[in-house]
Enzyme design. Structure first.
Site, PDB file in Angstrom:
ATOM      1  N   SER A 185       0.806  -1.219   0.000  1.00 45.74           N
ATOM      2  CA  SER A 185       0.000   0.000   0.000  1.00 45.74           C
ATOM      3  C   SER A 185       0.840   1.270   0.000  1.00 45.74           C
ATOM      4  O   SER A 185       0.473   2.266  -0.631  1.00 45.74           O
ATOM      5  CB  SER A 185      -0.944   0.006   1.212  1.00 45.74           C
ATOM      6  OG  SER A 185      -1.769  -1.129   1.214  1.00 45.74           O
ATOM      7  N   HIS A 232       1.142   4.481   4.481  1.00 46.99           N
ATOM      8  CA  HIS A 232       0.424   5.155   3.399  1.00 46.99           C
ATOM      9  C   HIS A 232       0.899   6.594   3.240  1.00 46.99           C
ATOM     10  O   HIS A 232       1.165   7.051   2.126  1.00 46.99           O
ATOM     11  CB  HIS A 232      -1.079   5.129   3.676  1.00 46.99           C
ATOM     12  CG  HIS A 232      -1.669   3.758   3.581  1.00 46.99           C
ATOM     13  ND1 HIS A 232      -3.025   3.530   3.592  1.00 46.99           N
ATOM     14  CD2 HIS A 232      -1.083   2.529   3.462  1.00 46.99           C
ATOM     15  CE1 HIS A 232      -3.253   2.227   3.482  1.00 46.99           C
ATOM     16  NE2 HIS A 232      -2.091   1.607   3.417  1.00 46.99           N
TER      17      HIS A 232
END
Length: 282
Positions: A185, A232
């Protein structure tokens, strides 16, 4: 009486036409229409080899397969996922990233603080759940090829890996002690940030990519108990900065600015990791 002139490739064929570049005689079969007159096959081939290949806004060369690196990255992720399914939690424990917070008197027994720096990289190819790898790989398949074409394969791969490492570095620096972080991610968020920079550079409508980034960030923080928001955010910031240096680099110093930006972000990542190690080891 003048001697008959024959084609240099077909000596049995007379001709009155010569190549406009090398002046060798050529028959109708060997004539290749050029901007002025006709050229022989050899001269046409040489001109194609010597002419510069078209470049993208970031200096990437146009390639026949725009998904080569993306496909390889997906293949690596799937291979590691299948290995995890076969080996179970032991492989996850060996490859996942372990957080470095809080500071002493806590002491880590495994992870980067003990010299296992490979976890910063292996964690970005590591998935346990099918839905996790499925969502990440679909995102990579949709987002990756456009950047691979625009940046070129080497720049694109560097962007992906540094974005993933940037996410790992921030996660290691501020994540809870003993918490595990894994997944692509962070690298995917880096590609989202790079897509924003590229679309802005090309004067495209930014609303779709802004909406995607905002929605993903909202979901990330809403599920912060199960999703590592640090990876992230770290990936997003790293990818955005690197992409800015790549697509806004002046043509005359393009390589220097582009790879200099990558090197600078690499040093920031190293500094973040070093700070986390120092915090743990006191």
């Amino acid at each position: 009486m003048d001697q008959a002139v024959c084609c240099y490739r077909h000596p049995d064929r007379e001709t009155g036409v010569r190549c406009t570049r090398c002046e060798r005689p050529i028959c109708p079969e060997c004539m290749v229409s050029a901007s002025v007159g006709f050229q022989c096959p050899e001269c046409i081939s040489e001109s194609h080899q010597s002419s510069p290949r078209p470049r993208t806004v970031a200096g990437g060369t146009m390639v026949a397969n725009p998904r080569l690196i993306t496909t390889i990255l997906i293949g690596i992720n799937i291979a590691v996922f299948l290995a995890v399914q076969a080996q179970g939690s032991k492989l996850v424990a060996d490859l996942a990233l372990v957080g470095a917070w809080p500071p002493p008197p806590f002491h880590a027994t495994i992870g980067v603080a003990e010299g296992q720096y490979y976890r910063l990289l292996t964690a970005i190819f590591l998935h346990q759940q099918l839905i996790h790898i499925g969502f990440n790989m679909l995102s990579l398949w949709w987002i990756g090829p456009g950047l691979e074409v625009a940046l070129g394969r080497a720049r694109y791969l560097t962007l992906y890996l540094l974005s993933g490492l940037g996410g790992s570095a921030l996660s290691f620096l501020v994540a809870g002690a003993g918490s595990e972080s894994l997944g692509a991610s962070g690298a995917i968020f880096g590609l989202l940030g790079a897509t924003f920079v590229l679309m802005r550079r090309l004067n495209y409508d930014l609303r779709p990519i802004v909406a995607i980034i905002v929605l993903n960030l909202l979901f990330t923080f809403a599920q912060s108990q199960t999703i590592d928001w640090r990876a992230h955010v770290g990936g997003l910031v790293t990818g955005t900065v690197i992409a800015y240096g790549m697509v806004h680099a002046p043509r005359e110093r393009r390589a220097l600015v582009q790879w200099g930006t990558c090197a600078a972000m690499g040093l920031v990542i190293i500094g973040a990791v070093a700070a986390g190690v120092m915090r743990i080891n006191g």
